[in-house]
Write a protein that holds these residues in place. Sequence first.
Motif, short mmCIF file in Angstrom:
data_model
loop_
_atom_site.label_atom_id
_atom_site.label_comp_id
_atom_site.label_asym_id
_atom_site.label_seq_id
_atom_site.Cartn_x
_atom_site.Cartn_y
_atom_site.Cartn_z
N ALA A 217 0.81 -1.21 0.00
CA ALA A 217 0.00 0.00 0.00
C ALA A 217 0.85 1.26 0.00
O ALA A 217 0.40 2.32 -0.46
CB ALA A 217 -0.93 -0.01 1.22
N ASP A 218 2.10 1.16 0.50
CA ASP A 218 2.99 2.33 0.53
C ASP A 218 3.78 2.51 -0.76
O ASP A 218 4.61 3.41 -0.86
CB ASP A 218 3.95 2.22 1.71
N GLY A 219 3.55 1.62 -1.75
CA GLY A 219 4.24 1.73 -3.03
C GLY A 219 5.52 0.94 -3.13
O GLY A 219 6.08 0.80 -4.23
N ARG A 220 6.02 0.42 -2.04
CA ARG A 220 7.26 -0.35 -2.07
C ARG A 220 6.98 -1.77 -2.56
O ARG A 220 5.89 -2.31 -2.35
CB ARG A 220 7.91 -0.38 -0.70
N THR A 221 7.98 -2.38 -3.20
CA THR A 221 7.83 -3.74 -3.72
C THR A 221 8.77 -4.69 -2.99
O THR A 221 9.81 -4.28 -2.46
CB THR A 221 8.11 -3.79 -5.23
N GLY A 222 8.38 -5.96 -2.99
CA GLY A 222 9.20 -6.99 -2.37
C GLY A 222 8.86 -8.34 -2.96
O GLY A 222 7.81 -8.52 -3.59
N LEU A 223 9.76 -9.29 -2.77
CA LEU A 223 9.58 -10.64 -3.32
C LEU A 223 9.08 -11.58 -2.24
O LEU A 223 9.66 -11.66 -1.15
CB LEU A 223 10.90 -11.15 -3.89
#
Length: 408
Positions: A217-223
């Motif tokens: 929701a904060d725009g950050r991405t992760g795997l």
Amino acid sequence: MNRTVDVLVVGGGPAGLAAAARLAAAGAGRVEVLERERVAGGVPRHCGRAGFGPYTGPGYARRAVDEAVRSGARVRTGVGATGWAGPLTLEVTAPTGPEWVTARAVVLATGARERPRSARLVPGSRPAGVLSTGELQQSVEVFGLRRERIGRRAVVVGSDPIARHAARTLRRAGVEVAAIVADRSRGPRLPGPVLRGATVVELVGRGRLSGVVVRGADGRTGLLRCDTVVFTGDWLPDHELARTGGVLLDPATRGPSVDPALRTSVPGVFAAGNLLRGVEPALAAAAEGRQVAAGVLAHLAGVPWPGPGVPLLPAGALHWLCPGRLTGPAPSLLLRPTTRLVRPHLTVEQDGRLLHERRLPALLEPHRSLRHAAAWAAAADPGGGAVVVRLDATGGGSTGRPAAATLA
């Protein structure tokens, strides 16, 4: 082979079987159901859980088939309708070869399907381990709850209750659920861990899925590491046969546009169940199957087919409504909002005239429909313009003019 029947029902799910049972019991003549799967019963056949009245899904499906057969309907499986050879003549592919079946009335009950991963525009290669809810349920039904048939660590994508059922199915099979990725910030209770307001933006892996990239929701991405991902919900009406038959589609639901008697724009052709707008519970689809029988019986008795009627259009925070046309009185409408609404304001207008206004005393969710009485339909002008049904979080959508008809 050319054959004739009185009523041809296309689709052997809850709506089609309920319609066939009611019509055959009412003496509608030769009633035939076409089901392309090897076993009739629809989606409930693969839902090994409670929630279908006093039955589990498979038990409910068997009971629906038995009721249709006992009533006198003929249920043919492994038979699919592939096109139209005339207004009420369908091209049919059966194990015995091609057929042309002509009916006095046709009931389309082809149901809905989940939007595939490709249509959800999720990039990545095409590795194994990418499933829809239906594929997961069919794997469990065919192979049983065996982890080696599904995977070891899964991610479930979806905000609707179907995501909860998928996660429970995976866990019963011994598959670890790494997370449920829910794009809505609020929604039904889901078994954790849940990433709300997040979306899957990429699939990673060659040969077999090795992970999914998630944007929070904060725009950050992760795997997220996993070997299985299950995309749930996002249902679409299975409307190809209706569309090729010239049936007018509702622009909001993408299913056939029907009137309160579930008549389509093509004389003699009816539609019922989840073909109309995507998924509602099986019990609701079966109720529409029983409802459509009254219109079919009237048509067989010679009641004239109505004109196009007055369109019903959704506005504001209303995603869709069903039926989509008024050709006379309507006992109720099925409403689905686009977002979560607390006691929303409902207005109904035609050509600038307020027909109805009310604040609904309910919490509306985008994954759940509301059935609302429509006594105001009697005040609609049959020769007027479209009737606009609007939902607003506040009263801002109201004109403030006196209502021509209100609900008690």
